[in-house]
Every structure is written in C-alpha cells, then in structure tokens.
Design an enzyme around this catalytic site. Sequence first.
Site, PDB file in Angstrom:
ATOM      1  N   PRO A   2       0.836  -1.191   0.000  1.00 43.78           N
ATOM      2  CA  PRO A   2       0.000   0.000   0.000  1.00 43.78           C
ATOM      3  C   PRO A   2       0.875   1.246   0.000  1.00 43.78           C
ATOM      4  CG  PRO A   2      -0.611  -1.498   1.785  1.00 43.78           C
ATOM      5  CD  PRO A   2       0.677  -1.976   1.225  1.00 43.78           C
ATOM      6  N   GLU A   3       0.581   2.151  -0.907  1.00 43.17           N
ATOM      7  CA  GLU A   3       1.276   3.425  -0.949  1.00 43.17           C
ATOM      8  C   GLU A   3       0.294   4.501  -0.485  1.00 43.17           C
ATOM      9  OE1 GLU A   3       3.411   3.853  -4.693  1.00 43.17           O
ATOM     10  OE2 GLU A   3       3.259   1.708  -5.053  1.00 43.17           O
ATOM     11  N   HIS A  93      -3.144 -15.527   9.200  1.00 40.49           N
ATOM     12  CA  HIS A  93      -2.270 -14.353   9.145  1.00 40.49           C
ATOM     13  C   HIS A  93      -2.784 -13.164   9.943  1.00 40.49           C
ATOM     14  CE1 HIS A  93      -0.321 -16.773   6.220  1.00 40.49           C
ATOM     15  NE2 HIS A  93      -1.154 -16.502   5.238  1.00 40.49           N
ATOM     16  N   ARG A 112       2.970 -11.498   5.241  1.00 43.53           N
ATOM     17  CA  ARG A 112       4.434 -11.573   5.230  1.00 43.53           C
ATOM     18  C   ARG A 112       5.113 -11.104   6.518  1.00 43.53           C
ATOM     19  NH1 ARG A 112       6.401  -9.436  -0.569  1.00 43.53           N
ATOM     20  NH2 ARG A 112       8.437  -9.987   0.272  1.00 43.53           N
TER      21      ARG A 112
END
Length: 272
Positions: A2-3, A93, A112
């Site tokens: 995400p930016e 997760h 991750r």
Amino acid sequence: MPELPEVQTILDALTPLILHQTIHDIHIHWPGVVDRPPTEVFRAELRGRSVVKSKRRGKYMLFGLDDGQTLIMHLRMTGKMRVVPAQSPLQRHDRLSFAFENGQTWHFNDQRKFGRAYLVADAAEIVSKLGPEPLGADFTPANFHARIARRRAPIKSLLLDQRLVAGIGNIYADEALYRARIHPLRTGAELSLADAATLVDAIRQVLQQALAEMGTTLRDYRRPDGSAGSFQNSLSVFRRTGQPCLSCGAPISRIVVGGRSTHFCPREQPYP
DNA sequence: AAGAGACCCTGGATGC
DNA sequence: TGCATCCAGGGTCTCT
C-alpha cells in the site's frame, strides 16, 4: 505495497468504524508485530483506551488516543485491516486484534509479517524522518530540486526514499516518471529545476487520480470492507512489460533499479 | 554521506 | 504431480 492512496483509502474507511470505541482487550497473535513498547506494556497501556483522531503521514497510519499517546501502524507489503463482530473467526495471518466494548473487533492481518505497530508518547519518534507530503504545500519544485541536486542515485531510487518525499512506492514512482517523461535511471543531479517541476506535477496528478479511484489492487490490497480499488485499470507502465505504450506504441521495458522492478517507455522516456 | 546490497517473511507463479 | 527457484507493491541495517 500500500502506498499513499491505498493507506489513505484504508484509513478513511477504517476511522468511522473505530473512532471513540473503547478497547477492552488486545490480542497479539504474533509478537513480532509490536515494534514497541514490549508486548505486555503495549497490551496494558492500550486496555481501556479509545482512538479520538486519525491521520496519515507517508505510509504510516497514526491513531491519536484519549490519553495523548499515539498508536502508529504500517502495513508494509501485505497488511490489511478489517472490523467485524467479535464472534467472527480469526483469519489466517491475523497478527493483532483489538476488541471493542461495542462488540466489534479490529483485526490487523499481514501474510508476510513485515507490518508493525508502535505505541509512542510522541509520534515524531517514528515519523520525524519523513520528507514532505507529496500533496502538501511544502512539496514544491524548488524544495524538491534543492534536495536532489547533488544526488547521484537514479531518480527512481530517490522517489522511493521516504526522507525526500513520503508516501510514494514502486507503482506510483514508475507511473509518475512516465507521466513526466523522465527516464528512471537519470540521476537527481541531472534533473533541471524544470524537470523537477514537471515531476512534482506528475506525482501530484497520479496520486490525486489514484486517491479518486481508491487505490490500486494488484494482489493483496483490499479496503477494510474487502472491496478493491480501480487504479490498476489506469496504469500506464507498471507491470505492462512488453505491452505497447499507450502514447507511442513502443513496448514497455522492465529493468531493475535499486533492487526494484522498474517499468518505463524507452521512446517516451529516453535517456538523454 | 551516499549508495548498493542483504535481510525480514510467506505464498503464488514458473520452470524442470 | 512434485520439487526447486524466483518474485512481490516496504523499510531498515550493514558495509563500502
């Protein structure tokens, strides 16, 4: 991943779901998600607190608490947020969950394990190193040009340096350079003030458009309600290797710059 | 000081 | 089908 546009979109959707809700329990499913303070302190400090304001700074989400502390979260590559009823099952997760007194639970999910949470008295401890907001008034051609004028790194790498400008990631760096018709390997020092002005304008335009389209969904990014953004339909070069340039038809090139895949049109963005 | 590279992780895609 | 390798949108750290 995400930016700036994705983080802003997520924060806008998340904020009304959590604002002024009292946290009565904190579940740390994977302890590495908490950067600071130690996990037991993190839990003890947050119990009974509520978020009273939120804002974005670069790619960080800042949640101001009712005791004056700030909870800061960074999604890094695969982080997601969701707010669901407490009885909803945990998902694979899930790393961190905040249970509210209203029966809803706020989950941070991160495949991750790169994402982090910080609880600090002063947000500057985390965000003071960041450069200007690209959509803010102090991100000007003159300021940007002055800060890159003696840099020999490729402009693509400089755009990803959050100390120079905060919130741009790999997608929007490539897209902005294409719009500005600047080759990604040109160095900061090679860019004129006029080049910098063109690039500043391109960065603003691409980020504004992506915000309007609620971000880019490639694989992982989802808004808190699970829906996708749509800017992936507006990408000009990113992950379009070999496909025709939308302007001139030349095949889009892919190179690696600073370890990051980089996409550009060799005809529209010539190396001078 | 600035730049290059390694590293933190998981899982999907690709190649043999 | 099974296994190995590569790759990913970020940021930090170390080394030079």
